[in-house]
Every structure is written in C-alpha cells, then in structure tokens.
Design a protein around this motif. Structure first.
Motif: not given
Length: 67
Positions: A9-34
């Motif tokens: 249901r959730f897919k990582v569409i962007y990753k940056q860094g290792f420690a600290p890190s950030c990711k953008i995750i998309v809910d494939t059912e609603t399209g909402v980005n986290y």
C-alpha cells in the motif's frame, strides 16, 4: 506474493541521506504523500503539505484486480 511491489500500500518514492535521513512515502490507495525523517533512534512521520497548507496528493494508479 507479499514481497511484490503491487501488493504494497505504501511506496517510497524519494530517499535522501543515511543518518539523518528523510523519505517521501505515498499511500497507493489515496495518493497522499508523507514525509518520514529519522536520526539515530528518533524518527517522525507527517503529511507532506504544499505551499497553501494542503496535503500533497499524487495521482493514483488503480491496482489490477484478480478475476
């Protein structure tokens, strides 16, 4: 079956860094980005907002249904 990307249901569409890190995750059912951030043992998750304060929503591709 459970490891296929089509089943997630959730897919990582962007990753940056290792420690600290950030990711953008998309809910494939609603399209909402986290936005998920992590640094050491701490982390946080929040809805990603646009410049108007509204949730960022990606277009959703319907999943194939079993016949």
């Amino acid at each position: 079956m459970f490891n296929s990307n089509e089943d997630k249901r959730f897919k990582v569409i962007y990753k940056q860094g290792f420690a600290p890190s950030c990711k953008i995750i998309v809910d494939t059912e609603t399209g909402v980005n986290y936005l998920f951030t992590a640094d050491g043992y701490a982390g946080g998750l929040t809805v990603l907002l646009d410049s108007e304060g509204k949730p960022v929503i990606s277009s959703v591709i319907p999943k194939a249904k079993d016949n």
